[in-house]
Design an enzyme around this catalytic site. Structure first.
Site, PDB file in Angstrom:
ATOM      1  N   ARG A  88       9.521  73.077 -30.918  1.00 57.71           N
ATOM      2  CA  ARG A  88       8.474  72.607 -31.835  1.00 57.71           C
ATOM      3  C   ARG A  88       8.997  71.428 -32.630  1.00 57.71           C
ATOM      4  NH1 ARG A  88      10.662  73.721 -36.546  1.00 57.71           N
ATOM      5  NH2 ARG A  88      11.714  75.711 -36.905  1.00 57.71           N
ATOM      6  N   ILE A  92      14.556  73.252 -39.668  1.00 57.10           N
ATOM      7  CA  ILE A  92      14.904  74.671 -39.616  1.00 57.10           C
ATOM      8  C   ILE A  92      14.000  75.487 -40.525  1.00 57.10           C
ATOM      9  CG2 ILE A  92      16.635  74.678 -41.485  1.00 57.10           C
ATOM     10  CD1 ILE A  92      18.370  76.421 -39.494  1.00 57.10           C
ATOM     11  N   ALA A 160       5.341  77.225 -44.089  1.00 60.05           N
ATOM     12  CA  ALA A 160       5.928  76.219 -43.201  1.00 60.05           C
ATOM     13  C   ALA A 160       5.080  76.077 -41.948  1.00 60.05           C
ATOM     14  CB  ALA A 160       7.355  76.623 -42.822  1.00 60.05           C
ATOM     15  N   CYS A 191      13.497  73.471 -43.775  1.00 61.10           N
ATOM     16  CA  CYS A 191      12.841  72.279 -43.239  1.00 61.10           C
ATOM     17  C   CYS A 191      13.692  71.022 -43.420  1.00 61.10           C
ATOM     18  CB  CYS A 191      11.458  72.080 -43.868  1.00 61.10           C
ATOM     19  SG  CYS A 191      10.399  73.520 -43.677  1.00 61.10           S
TER      20      CYS A 191
END
Length: 235
Positions: A88, A92, A160, A191
């Site tokens: 994706r 993280i 997220a 992230c």
């Protein structure tokens, strides 16, 4: 255009097994599209929406930086967590019990061919859902997901998002922190963004939320925003 969406709640399921299942669903849709174009057919493509709760796992997006995981293999095992580098977008993130994970596997040619719009509508789905609990969510420019108090020293992320698409078919999706143990986020730079905290519905409200109720609200807003004709429960 087929705007019916097949809904499955996988309950608690291993991350890798769910990733493989998503991949199979996406490939089935892609194969139908390829067959239609090669053979001048008009077979309808399917759309899916999966709910799932994963055991403790950290996942790193294809453009992510491994240094944002602050644990080594032994420490991961000690915490009962696994780690996967996946396909994706994004960096993280953490998934675990008490988190509502949603994977829309849609043929966007049934809806609109605009990945930016897809992400914004996913964000809006969560923004409208948490608003029903008195939580004011918003967007942060250049940072996908749903945030609280952006533009202040107290900015924090509650949901997220990261997706992949192939031939306009999506996979992966969103992770809304409902009653999740936020301590697990201390083991990563979420992230890849330093200096911004992570929160949950439980932390904001001072009490646990009814996860099944939250899921129903998510589906209500998802159906309206994406102009879904029908949500059919499958499996």
């Amino acid at each position: 255009m087929n705007k019916t969406v097949l809904l499955q709640d996988l309950h608690q399921k291993d991350y890798k097994e769910t990733w493989d299942f998503q991949t199979d669903l996406l490939q089935e849709i892609v194969d139908t599209k390829i067959s239609n174009r090669r053979n001048n057919l008009t077979e309808a493509t399917k759309n899916h929406f999966l709910f799932v709760e994963h055991p403790h796992v950290y996942t790193l997006g294809k453009s992510g930086d491994l240094s944002n995981l602050l644990l080594n293999e032994a420490q991961l095992a000690e915490k009962g967590a696994t780690f996967y580098k996946i396909n994706r977008g994004g960096d993280i993130t953490y998934h675990g019990p008490g988190q509502i994970v949603g994977y829309p596997i849609l043929d966007l040619e049934n809806f609109f061919t605009d990945i930016h719009k897809f992400l914004r509508l996913l964000e809006e789905t969560i923004i409208l859902t948490i608003a029903e609990y008195g939580i004011k969510g918003t967007r942060s420019e250049g940072e996908t997901g749903v945030w609280l108090d952006i533009g202040t020293p107290f900015a924090r992320k509650i949901c997220a998002m990261g997706i992949r698409s192939s031939r306009w078919v999506t996979m992966h999706g969103f992770a809304l922190n409902a009653n999740v143990n936020l301590g697990y986020f201390d083991n990563i730079i979420p992230c890849g963004i330093r200096g911004k905290a992570v929160t949950s519905m439980e932390a904001e409200l001072g009490k646990k939320v009814d996860i099944e109720e939250v899921k129903q609200k998510i589906l209500k807003h998802f159906k309206a925003l994406f102009e879904v004709d029908e949500l059919l429960i499958e499996g």
